[in-house]
Design a protein around this motif. Sequence first.
Motif, PDB file in Angstrom:
ATOM      1  N   ALA A  89       0.826  -1.204   0.000  1.00 18.25           N
ATOM      2  CA  ALA A  89       0.000   0.000   0.000  1.00 18.25           C
ATOM      3  C   ALA A  89       0.864   1.259   0.000  1.00 18.25           C
ATOM      4  CB  ALA A  89      -0.902   0.010   1.226  1.00 18.25           C
ATOM      5  N   LEU A  90       0.396   2.287  -0.682  1.00 19.02           N
ATOM      6  CA  LEU A  90       1.093   3.576  -0.693  1.00 19.02           C
ATOM      7  C   LEU A  90       1.286   4.083   0.726  1.00 19.02           C
ATOM      8  CD1 LEU A  90       2.277   6.007  -2.242  1.00 19.02           C
ATOM      9  CD2 LEU A  90      -0.047   6.963  -2.280  1.00 19.02           C
ATOM     10  N   GLU A  91       0.276   3.909   1.576  1.00 14.62           N
ATOM     11  CA  GLU A  91       0.349   4.413   2.952  1.00 14.62           C
ATOM     12  C   GLU A  91       1.416   3.699   3.784  1.00 14.62           C
ATOM     13  OE1 GLU A  91      -3.239   1.806   4.952  1.00 14.62           O
ATOM     14  OE2 GLU A  91      -3.738   3.688   3.983  1.00 14.62           O
ATOM     15  N   ASP A  92       1.925   2.567   3.315  1.00 22.04           N
ATOM     16  CA  ASP A  92       3.001   1.858   4.022  1.00 22.04           C
ATOM     17  C   ASP A  92       4.366   2.521   3.831  1.00 22.04           C
ATOM     18  OD1 ASP A  92       1.199   0.004   4.979  1.00 22.04           O
ATOM     19  OD2 ASP A  92       1.629  -1.460   3.403  1.00 22.04           O
ATOM     20  N   ILE A  93       4.452   3.423   2.867  1.00 20.75           N
ATOM     21  CA  ILE A  93       5.691   4.169   2.637  1.00 20.75           C
ATOM     22  C   ILE A  93       5.473   5.573   3.186  1.00 20.75           C
ATOM     23  CG2 ILE A  93       7.354   5.010   0.929  1.00 20.75           C
ATOM     24  CD1 ILE A  93       6.260   2.844  -0.986  1.00 20.75           C
ATOM     25  N   PRO A  94       6.291   6.017   4.122  1.00 18.11           N
ATOM     26  CA  PRO A  94       6.076   7.362   4.673  1.00 18.11           C
ATOM     27  C   PRO A  94       6.309   8.434   3.604  1.00 18.11           C
ATOM     28  CG  PRO A  94       8.134   6.430   5.493  1.00 18.11           C
ATOM     29  CD  PRO A  94       7.453   5.349   4.711  1.00 18.11           C
ATOM     30  N   ALA A  95       5.543   9.521   3.683  1.00 24.56           N
ATOM     31  CA  ALA A  95       5.767  10.640   2.770  1.00 24.56           C
ATOM     32  C   ALA A  95       7.205  11.110   2.938  1.00 24.56           C
ATOM     33  CB  ALA A  95       4.791  11.768   3.062  1.00 24.56           C
ATOM     34  N   GLN A  96       7.869  11.346   1.826  1.00 24.06           N
ATOM     35  CA  GLN A  96       9.271  11.746   1.774  1.00 24.06           C
ATOM     36  C   GLN A  96      10.174  10.674   2.409  1.00 24.06           C
ATOM     37  OE1 GLN A  96       8.508  15.923   3.260  1.00 24.06           O
ATOM     38  NE2 GLN A  96       9.941  16.312   1.563  1.00 24.06           N
ATOM     39  N   GLY A  97       9.784   9.425   2.193  1.00 27.36           N
ATOM     40  CA  GLY A  97      10.545   8.305   2.718  1.00 27.36           C
ATOM     41  C   GLY A  97      10.648   7.194   1.694  1.00 27.36           C
ATOM     42  N   ALA A  98      11.125   6.034   2.136  1.00 22.68           N
ATOM     43  CA  ALA A  98      11.334   4.915   1.220  1.00 22.68           C
ATOM     44  C   ALA A  98      11.144   3.583   1.940  1.00 22.68           C
ATOM     45  CB  ALA A  98      12.736   4.976   0.633  1.00 22.68           C
ATOM     46  N   ARG A  99      10.950   2.568   1.153  1.00 27.99           N
ATOM     47  CA  ARG A  99      10.937   1.181   1.599  1.00 27.99           C
ATOM     48  C   ARG A  99      11.801   0.393   0.621  1.00 27.99           C
ATOM     49  NH1 ARG A  99       9.696   2.836   5.810  1.00 27.99           N
ATOM     50  NH2 ARG A  99       7.754   2.521   6.925  1.00 27.99           N
ATOM     51  N   VAL A 100      12.321  -0.740   1.086  1.00 22.97           N
ATOM     52  CA  VAL A 100      13.179  -1.573   0.248  1.00 22.97           C
ATOM     53  C   VAL A 100      12.427  -2.824  -0.174  1.00 22.97           C
ATOM     54  CG1 VAL A 100      15.311  -2.929   0.171  1.00 22.97           C
ATOM     55  CG2 VAL A 100      15.272  -0.729   1.351  1.00 22.97           C
ATOM     56  N   VAL A 101      12.529  -3.147  -1.458  1.00 23.49           N
ATOM     57  CA  VAL A 101      11.993  -4.392  -1.994  1.00 23.49           C
ATOM     58  C   VAL A 101      13.199  -5.249  -2.351  1.00 23.49           C
ATOM     59  CG1 VAL A 101      10.685  -5.449  -3.875  1.00 23.49           C
ATOM     60  CG2 VAL A 101       9.937  -3.258  -2.917  1.00 23.49           C
ATOM     61  N   ARG A 102      13.278  -6.417  -1.740  1.00 23.60           N
ATOM     62  CA  ARG A 102      14.390  -7.319  -2.013  1.00 23.60           C
ATOM     63  C   ARG A 102      14.002  -8.250  -3.159  1.00 23.60           C
ATOM     64  NH1 ARG A 102      15.990  -5.229   2.220  1.00 23.60           N
ATOM     65  NH2 ARG A 102      16.804  -5.722   4.217  1.00 23.60           N
ATOM     66  N   THR A 103      14.842  -8.299  -4.169  1.00 23.62           N
ATOM     67  CA  THR A 103      14.639  -9.212  -5.288  1.00 23.62           C
ATOM     68  C   THR A 103      15.857 -10.118  -5.365  1.00 23.62           C
ATOM     69  OG1 THR A 103      15.754  -7.993  -7.072  1.00 23.62           O
ATOM     70  CG2 THR A 103      13.507  -7.291  -6.504  1.00 23.62           C
TER      71      THR A 103
END
Length: 110
Positions: free
Chosen positions: A8-22
Motif C-alpha cells: 500500500a502507498l500508505e506503508d511508505i512514509p511521505a518523503q521516505g522509502a521502503r526496500v523491496v528485495r529481489t
Amino acid sequence: MSFVDIGALEDIPAQGARVVRTKLGCVAVFRTADDRVFALADRCAHKGGPLSEGIVHGHKVTCPLHNWVFSLETGQAQGADAGQVQTFAAKVEAGRVLLDAAQLTTESAA
C-alpha cells in the motif's frame, strides 16, 4: 507491461522509502510529498550507499554517505557529480504501489 503489487502507498512514509528485495538486488521505492512513487536501485553510484536511507526532497534523494543527489525520475546524479543509478517503472493504482515485474526479474538492481 506486467506489474507486481508490492504494498500500500500508505506503508511508505511521505518523503521516505521502503526496500523491496529481489533475487537480483534491492530496489528502493520512494514516496514524495506529492504522493508520487519512484523506484531506484538501492545503491549509490558513488560508494554504494543505501539510497533508501537518504533524504527525499522534491523529486530527488540525497545519499546518506557522501551527499550525492540523484533525480528520482531519471536516476542521474545532480550537479558536478557524475553517475547514475538504475530506475524501475513504478505506479500507484487504487492506493497500491506497483513495480514492473519484468524489470525486477531481468535487470540487476545492485
